[in-house]
Design a protein around this motif. Sequence first.
Motif, PDB file in Angstrom:
ATOM      1  N   PRO A  90       0.795  -1.233   0.000  1.00 19.12           N
ATOM      2  CA  PRO A  90       0.000   0.000   0.000  1.00 19.12           C
ATOM      3  C   PRO A  90       0.829   1.285   0.000  1.00 19.12           C
ATOM      4  O   PRO A  90       0.450   2.260  -0.640  1.00 19.12           O
ATOM      5  CB  PRO A  90      -0.840  -0.112   1.270  1.00 19.12           C
ATOM      6  CG  PRO A  90      -0.190  -1.138   2.101  1.00 19.12           C
ATOM      7  CD  PRO A  90       0.578  -2.035   1.195  1.00 19.12           C
ATOM      8  N   VAL A  91       1.958   1.306   0.684  1.00 20.76           N
ATOM      9  CA  VAL A  91       2.732   2.545   0.773  1.00 20.76           C
ATOM     10  C   VAL A  91       3.512   2.785  -0.512  1.00 20.76           C
ATOM     11  O   VAL A  91       3.370   3.821  -1.173  1.00 20.76           O
ATOM     12  CB  VAL A  91       3.670   2.522   1.996  1.00 20.76           C
ATOM     13  CG1 VAL A  91       4.569   3.752   2.008  1.00 20.76           C
ATOM     14  CG2 VAL A  91       2.874   2.440   3.279  1.00 20.76           C
ATOM     15  N   PHE A  92       4.360   1.830  -0.906  1.00 21.14           N
ATOM     16  CA  PHE A  92       5.177   2.011  -2.102  1.00 21.14           C
ATOM     17  C   PHE A  92       4.310   2.019  -3.361  1.00 21.14           C
ATOM     18  O   PHE A  92       4.560   2.785  -4.296  1.00 21.14           O
ATOM     19  CB  PHE A  92       6.250   0.924  -2.174  1.00 21.14           C
ATOM     20  CG  PHE A  92       7.322   1.202  -3.166  1.00 21.14           C
ATOM     21  CD1 PHE A  92       8.077   2.361  -3.107  1.00 21.14           C
ATOM     22  CD2 PHE A  92       7.587   0.301  -4.187  1.00 21.14           C
ATOM     23  CE1 PHE A  92       9.060   2.627  -4.036  1.00 21.14           C
ATOM     24  CE2 PHE A  92       8.574   0.556  -5.116  1.00 21.14           C
ATOM     25  CZ  PHE A  92       9.307   1.717  -5.040  1.00 21.14           C
ATOM     26  N   GLY A  93       3.268   1.196  -3.390  1.00 19.25           N
ATOM     27  CA  GLY A  93       2.347   1.214  -4.523  1.00 19.25           C
ATOM     28  C   GLY A  93       1.598   2.528  -4.618  1.00 19.25           C
ATOM     29  O   GLY A  93       1.354   3.040  -5.712  1.00 19.25           O
ATOM     30  N   GLY A  94       1.224   3.081  -3.462  1.00 21.55           N
ATOM     31  CA  GLY A  94       0.568   4.385  -3.454  1.00 21.55           C
ATOM     32  C   GLY A  94       1.486   5.489  -3.947  1.00 21.55           C
ATOM     33  O   GLY A  94       1.052   6.400  -4.647  1.00 21.55           O
ATOM     34  N   ILE A  95       2.765   5.401  -3.578  1.00 23.29           N
ATOM     35  CA  ILE A  95       3.735   6.398  -4.053  1.00 23.29           C
ATOM     36  C   ILE A  95       3.898   6.310  -5.566  1.00 23.29           C
ATOM     37  O   ILE A  95       3.913   7.333  -6.259  1.00 23.29           O
ATOM     38  CB  ILE A  95       5.086   6.224  -3.324  1.00 23.29           C
ATOM     39  CG1 ILE A  95       4.938   6.630  -1.863  1.00 23.29           C
ATOM     40  CG2 ILE A  95       6.180   7.029  -4.001  1.00 23.29           C
ATOM     41  CD1 ILE A  95       6.137   6.280  -1.003  1.00 23.29           C
ATOM     42  N   ILE A  96       4.008   5.089  -6.090  1.00 24.31           N
ATOM     43  CA  ILE A  96       4.139   4.914  -7.541  1.00 24.31           C
ATOM     44  C   ILE A  96       2.903   5.437  -8.259  1.00 24.31           C
ATOM     45  O   ILE A  96       2.997   6.140  -9.267  1.00 24.31           O
ATOM     46  CB  ILE A  96       4.400   3.435  -7.896  1.00 24.31           C
ATOM     47  CG1 ILE A  96       5.773   3.005  -7.402  1.00 24.31           C
ATOM     48  CG2 ILE A  96       4.272   3.196  -9.391  1.00 24.31           C
ATOM     49  CD1 ILE A  96       6.040   1.533  -7.558  1.00 24.31           C
ATOM     50  N   THR A  97       1.723   5.114  -7.730  1.00 25.16           N
ATOM     51  CA  THR A  97       0.478   5.575  -8.342  1.00 25.16           C
ATOM     52  C   THR A  97       0.368   7.095  -8.282  1.00 25.16           C
ATOM     53  O   THR A  97      -0.043   7.738  -9.249  1.00 25.16           O
ATOM     54  CB  THR A  97      -0.722   4.927  -7.637  1.00 25.16           C
ATOM     55  OG1 THR A  97      -0.570   3.513  -7.673  1.00 25.16           O
ATOM     56  CG2 THR A  97      -2.023   5.304  -8.295  1.00 25.16           C
ATOM     57  N   TRP A  98       0.749   7.682  -7.142  1.00 26.63           N
ATOM     58  CA  TRP A  98       0.699   9.132  -6.994  1.00 26.63           C
ATOM     59  C   TRP A  98       1.670   9.814  -7.956  1.00 26.63           C
ATOM     60  O   TRP A  98       1.325  10.816  -8.581  1.00 26.63           O
ATOM     61  CB  TRP A  98       1.017   9.522  -5.551  1.00 26.63           C
ATOM     62  CG  TRP A  98       0.998  10.987  -5.336  1.00 26.63           C
ATOM     63  CD1 TRP A  98      -0.099  11.792  -5.241  1.00 26.63           C
ATOM     64  CD2 TRP A  98       2.135  11.838  -5.232  1.00 26.63           C
ATOM     65  NE1 TRP A  98       0.297  13.100  -5.067  1.00 26.63           N
ATOM     66  CE2 TRP A  98       1.666  13.145  -5.056  1.00 26.63           C
ATOM     67  CE3 TRP A  98       3.505  11.619  -5.256  1.00 26.63           C
ATOM     68  CZ2 TRP A  98       2.513  14.234  -4.919  1.00 26.63           C
ATOM     69  CZ3 TRP A  98       4.343  12.701  -5.114  1.00 26.63           C
ATOM     70  CH2 TRP A  98       3.851  13.977  -4.945  1.00 26.63           C
ATOM     71  N   ILE A  99       2.884   9.279  -8.073  1.00 29.10           N
ATOM     72  CA  ILE A  99       3.856   9.850  -9.017  1.00 29.10           C
ATOM     73  C   ILE A  99       3.316   9.761 -10.439  1.00 29.10           C
ATOM     74  O   ILE A  99       3.419  10.709 -11.218  1.00 29.10           O
ATOM     75  CB  ILE A  99       5.224   9.155  -8.885  1.00 29.10           C
ATOM     76  CG1 ILE A  99       5.884   9.552  -7.566  1.00 29.10           C
ATOM     77  CG2 ILE A  99       6.128   9.491 -10.057  1.00 29.10           C
ATOM     78  CD1 ILE A  99       7.145   8.759  -7.247  1.00 29.10           C
ATOM     79  N   GLY A 100       2.735   8.624 -10.785  1.00 28.98           N
ATOM     80  CA  GLY A 100       2.168   8.462 -12.125  1.00 28.98           C
ATOM     81  C   GLY A 100       1.075   9.468 -12.430  1.00 28.98           C
ATOM     82  O   GLY A 100       1.067  10.082 -13.498  1.00 28.98           O
ATOM     83  N   SER A 101       0.159   9.671 -11.487  1.00 30.05           N
ATOM     84  CA  SER A 101      -0.927  10.613 -11.768  1.00 30.05           C
ATOM     85  C   SER A 101      -0.436  12.060 -11.723  1.00 30.05           C
ATOM     86  O   SER A 101      -0.916  12.898 -12.480  1.00 30.05           O
ATOM     87  CB  SER A 101      -2.087  10.415 -10.796  1.00 30.05           C
ATOM     88  OG  SER A 101      -1.763  10.875  -9.517  1.00 30.05           O
TER      89      SER A 101
END
Length: 127
Positions: free
Chosen positions: A66-77
């Motif tokens: 959830p944390v690292f995946g959320g960071i990747i998703t946030w960077i992408g958007s």
Amino acid sequence: MYKKLGLMLLYAGIAYFIYVYGKDILAWVGESNHVPLVTFIAVCMALFPVIPYPLVGGVIGAAYGPVFGGIITWIGSAVASILMFLFVRYGYQEWGNSFKPSFICSVHACLFTWQNTGHATVRHRRE
């Protein structure tokens, strides 16, 4: 009619593809050496939403946590938002400015009507 049917078939095909190859996709995304590629795919999916972006974020979150995946998703958007802003700002500035005078006049007329009568009305006028 055909666009809606085609879009529905596209989503059904994507859902079937994810159902059949979901574990392989999750294993590929979960490999640690693909983080920049997954971030690039997240940016592309945010720019061109073929698949709803929460599903993309869910797959990335399932693969990286959830944390690292959320960071990747946030960077992408965030990168996709910046790219879209730059594209519209420098690519379509004249086109957007062609709408500005009529929009400002409409807002001014609406506000003027609101001040005088107490309720807003939208008037469409041709110039």
